[in-house]
Design a protein around this motif. Sequence first.
Motif, PDB file in Angstrom:
ATOM      1  N   GLU A 152      16.715 -31.344  22.953  1.00  0.00           N
ATOM      2  CA  GLU A 152      16.222 -30.581  21.809  1.00  0.00           C
ATOM      3  C   GLU A 152      15.074 -31.252  21.073  1.00  0.00           C
ATOM      4  OE1 GLU A 152      19.049 -29.108  19.039  1.00  0.00           O
ATOM      5  OE2 GLU A 152      20.519 -28.547  20.561  1.00  0.00           O
ATOM      6  N   VAL A 153      14.745 -32.491  21.405  1.00  0.00           N
ATOM      7  CA  VAL A 153      13.674 -33.187  20.685  1.00  0.00           C
ATOM      8  C   VAL A 153      12.351 -32.424  20.740  1.00  0.00           C
ATOM      9  CG1 VAL A 153      12.209 -35.241  20.713  1.00  0.00           C
ATOM     10  CG2 VAL A 153      14.681 -35.478  20.790  1.00  0.00           C
ATOM     11  N   PRO A 154      11.872 -31.965  21.920  1.00  0.00           N
ATOM     12  CA  PRO A 154      10.601 -31.224  21.935  1.00  0.00           C
ATOM     13  C   PRO A 154      10.636 -29.960  21.080  1.00  0.00           C
ATOM     14  CG  PRO A 154      11.226 -31.906  24.154  1.00  0.00           C
ATOM     15  CD  PRO A 154      12.409 -32.159  23.289  1.00  0.00           C
ATOM     16  N   THR A 155      11.782 -29.274  21.082  1.00  0.00           N
ATOM     17  CA  THR A 155      11.897 -28.050  20.279  1.00  0.00           C
ATOM     18  C   THR A 155      11.817 -28.355  18.795  1.00  0.00           C
ATOM     19  OG1 THR A 155      13.301 -27.055  21.989  1.00  0.00           O
ATOM     20  CG2 THR A 155      13.338 -26.052  19.801  1.00  0.00           C
ATOM     21  N   VAL A 156      12.549 -29.370  18.360  1.00  0.00           N
ATOM     22  CA  VAL A 156      12.519 -29.740  16.942  1.00  0.00           C
ATOM     23  C   VAL A 156      11.122 -30.200  16.539  1.00  0.00           C
ATOM     24  CG1 VAL A 156      13.439 -31.347  15.232  1.00  0.00           C
ATOM     25  CG2 VAL A 156      14.970 -30.331  16.921  1.00  0.00           C
ATOM     26  N   GLU A 157      10.477 -30.988  17.404  1.00  0.00           N
ATOM     27  CA  GLU A 157       9.129 -31.467  17.093  1.00  0.00           C
ATOM     28  C   GLU A 157       8.141 -30.308  16.955  1.00  0.00           C
ATOM     29  OE1 GLU A 157       5.867 -34.713  18.807  1.00  0.00           O
ATOM     30  OE2 GLU A 157       7.566 -34.051  20.044  1.00  0.00           O
ATOM     31  N   SER A 158       8.222 -29.340  17.863  1.00  0.00           N
ATOM     32  CA  SER A 158       7.305 -28.195  17.789  1.00  0.00           C
ATOM     33  C   SER A 158       7.559 -27.365  16.532  1.00  0.00           C
ATOM     34  CB  SER A 158       7.458 -27.318  19.035  1.00  0.00           C
ATOM     35  OG  SER A 158       8.749 -26.724  19.087  1.00  0.00           O
ATOM     36  N   GLN A 159       8.830 -27.230  16.132  1.00  0.00           N
ATOM     37  CA  GLN A 159       9.146 -26.476  14.919  1.00  0.00           C
ATOM     38  C   GLN A 159       8.616 -27.189  13.677  1.00  0.00           C
ATOM     39  OE1 GLN A 159      10.393 -23.489  14.578  1.00  0.00           O
ATOM     40  NE2 GLN A 159      10.813 -23.130  16.747  1.00  0.00           N
ATOM     41  N   LEU A 160       8.722 -28.507  13.640  1.00  0.00           N
ATOM     42  CA  LEU A 160       8.205 -29.266  12.502  1.00  0.00           C
ATOM     43  C   LEU A 160       6.678 -29.201  12.450  1.00  0.00           C
ATOM     44  CD1 LEU A 160      10.518 -32.420  12.475  1.00  0.00           C
ATOM     45  CD2 LEU A 160      10.553 -30.485  10.900  1.00  0.00           C
ATOM     46  N   GLN A 161       6.051 -29.258  13.615  1.00  0.00           N
ATOM     47  CA  GLN A 161       4.592 -29.129  13.642  1.00  0.00           C
ATOM     48  C   GLN A 161       4.151 -27.756  13.150  1.00  0.00           C
ATOM     49  OE1 GLN A 161       3.606 -30.084  17.687  1.00  0.00           O
ATOM     50  NE2 GLN A 161       3.585 -32.293  17.325  1.00  0.00           N
ATOM     51  N   ARG A 162       4.865 -26.716  13.560  1.00  0.00           N
ATOM     52  CA  ARG A 162       4.550 -25.375  13.088  1.00  0.00           C
ATOM     53  C   ARG A 162       4.750 -25.277  11.582  1.00  0.00           C
ATOM     54  NH1 ARG A 162       7.249 -20.986  11.720  1.00  0.00           N
ATOM     55  NH2 ARG A 162       9.242 -21.999  12.173  1.00  0.00           N
ATOM     56  N   LEU A 163       5.812 -25.917  11.093  1.00  0.00           N
ATOM     57  CA  LEU A 163       6.092 -25.911   9.663  1.00  0.00           C
ATOM     58  C   LEU A 163       4.993 -26.633   8.888  1.00  0.00           C
ATOM     59  CD1 LEU A 163       8.219 -25.103   7.514  1.00  0.00           C
ATOM     60  CD2 LEU A 163       9.259 -27.348   7.855  1.00  0.00           C
ATOM     61  N   SER A 164       4.492 -27.730   9.455  1.00  0.00           N
ATOM     62  CA  SER A 164       3.443 -28.496   8.765  1.00  0.00           C
ATOM     63  C   SER A 164       2.117 -27.749   8.720  1.00  0.00           C
ATOM     64  CB  SER A 164       3.250 -29.850   9.454  1.00  0.00           C
ATOM     65  OG  SER A 164       2.756 -29.679  10.769  1.00  0.00           O
ATOM     66  N   ARG A 165       1.910 -26.795   9.628  1.00  0.00           N
ATOM     67  CA  ARG A 165       0.663 -26.025   9.652  1.00  0.00           C
ATOM     68  C   ARG A 165       0.744 -24.736   8.828  1.00  0.00           C
ATOM     69  NH1 ARG A 165       0.954 -27.488  15.253  1.00  0.00           N
ATOM     70  NH2 ARG A 165       1.858 -25.426  15.688  1.00  0.00           N
ATOM     71  N   SER A 166       1.919 -24.477   8.261  1.00  0.00           N
ATOM     72  CA  SER A 166       2.073 -23.253   7.473  1.00  0.00           C
ATOM     73  C   SER A 166       1.306 -23.375   6.159  1.00  0.00           C
ATOM     74  CB  SER A 166       3.556 -22.988   7.196  1.00  0.00           C
ATOM     75  OG  SER A 166       4.107 -24.027   6.427  1.00  0.00           O
ATOM     76  N   THR A 167       1.105 -22.278   5.502  1.00  0.00           N
ATOM     77  CA  THR A 167       0.295 -22.253   4.278  1.00  0.00           C
ATOM     78  C   THR A 167       1.128 -22.278   2.996  1.00  0.00           C
ATOM     79  OG1 THR A 167       0.257 -19.831   4.396  1.00  0.00           O
ATOM     80  CG2 THR A 167      -1.580 -21.029   5.417  1.00  0.00           C
ATOM     81  N   ASP A 168       2.440 -22.256   3.108  1.00  0.00           N
ATOM     82  CA  ASP A 168       3.264 -22.255   1.912  1.00  0.00           C
ATOM     83  C   ASP A 168       3.701 -23.680   1.565  1.00  0.00           C
ATOM     84  OD1 ASP A 168       5.091 -22.811   3.854  1.00  0.00           O
ATOM     85  OD2 ASP A 168       6.073 -20.856   3.797  1.00  0.00           O
ATOM     86  N   LYS A 169       4.663 -23.802   0.660  1.00  0.00           N
ATOM     87  CA  LYS A 169       5.123 -25.106   0.188  1.00  0.00           C
ATOM     88  C   LYS A 169       5.836 -25.912   1.275  1.00  0.00           C
ATOM     89  CE  LYS A 169       5.721 -23.564  -4.598  1.00  0.00           C
ATOM     90  NZ  LYS A 169       6.688 -23.421  -5.708  1.00  0.00           N
ATOM     91  N   ARG A 170       6.301 -25.238   2.311  1.00  0.00           N
ATOM     92  CA  ARG A 170       7.034 -25.944   3.359  1.00  0.00           C
ATOM     93  C   ARG A 170       6.136 -26.802   4.228  1.00  0.00           C
ATOM     94  NH1 ARG A 170       9.957 -21.172   6.374  1.00  0.00           N
ATOM     95  NH2 ARG A 170       7.817 -20.406   6.202  1.00  0.00           N
ATOM     96  N   ALA A 171       4.822 -26.643   4.130  1.00  0.00           N
ATOM     97  CA  ALA A 171       3.896 -27.438   4.939  1.00  0.00           C
ATOM     98  C   ALA A 171       4.048 -28.924   4.627  1.00  0.00           C
ATOM     99  CB  ALA A 171       2.462 -26.991   4.692  1.00  0.00           C
ATOM    100  N   GLY A 172       4.174 -29.233   3.327  1.00  0.00           N
ATOM    101  CA  GLY A 172       4.355 -30.631   2.953  1.00  0.00           C
ATOM    102  C   GLY A 172       5.638 -31.201   3.488  1.00  0.00           C
TER     103      GLY A 172
END
Length: 344
Positions: A152-172
């Motif tokens: 699951e490491v690649p999946t979690v990493e990709s989800q966190l990367q997607r979260l960091s590129r979002s435009t809302d408060k969750r990016a931070g």
Amino acid sequence: MKVLVGLIAAVALGLALALAQNIFAPVAFALFIIAVVWPLQSRLERRISPMLATLSTLVITLVVVSALTYLIIWGLGRVGQWVFANASRFQDMYEQAGIWLEGHGFVLGAVVAEHVNVRSMLRVFQDITSRLQGLTSFLIFTFVYVLLGLLEVPTVESQLQRLSRSTDKRAGLGAFLLAAIADIARKFQKYMVVRTLMSIATGFIVWLFTLAAGLELALAWGALAFALNYIPFIGPFMATLLPTLFALAQLGSWQMALFIFISLNVIQFLTGSYVEPRIAGAALSTSPFLVLFAVFFFAFLWGIAGAFIGVPILIAALTFCAHHPSSRFIADIFSGKMAREGKE
């Protein structure tokens, strides 16, 4: 009120960790193992399929952990056999200790000497060995979590990367988690490399010293010093105390036993408190007070496994604090480093 709520929350968390030991301890170990072996997993995935790479990484890790556990069981087994074969020496030693204590007015000491005999020592060795053998079920659960976690490491990493590129408060939050987890993984890997190098050096030096001192079971003492060095404070203490007691029984000289005790402590101090911090560098510098607290606190909660995993949990907690502006001061306070003049 905030302090009171914080204390209540800390007590509740400690109680939950203790009561749910069979759940939390394997998960903590699995996360630690995943962070340590992930570079191996990544290299294997470049050559073979992800599933085969995961299985190969799991097998290699299982072999290493099993070998380390077997080394401790083998060393304690050799020591226990020696105690049984030389029971009369220990019995004489305890009787003399009781007479000496009683002659100097230590009545309670004589009572203790009467009850602490060879049979009690053998029971201690048997209890420790059975506890180590009881780690089998713990390791099974741990490696199931490791297997699932590596997948699951690649999946979690990709989800966190997607979260960091979002435009809302969750990016931070996504960027914070990515940076903190990557830093924790690097520190875990360095911690294990340094700890392994120091354990090899300590075991080799202890083997040479006990061999030169004429102690029997020199190879067992070296093996125990190597394996137990992975457990801060408790492991080196046991690796120092046991040869001292056996030197007293074998050589029959308290002066020689004292010399061996001091020499082994000097070896442990030089490798653990002088050489190791200089190899580890500032990245792993932590307050010795907190390290000692973490070792005994998690040993109280989870036994032998907790004594080992306590320091990595402390490293992870301080790393998370260091990556967040609001809690960075906590990591600075307990970093074990002197503040520089003029630094904000």
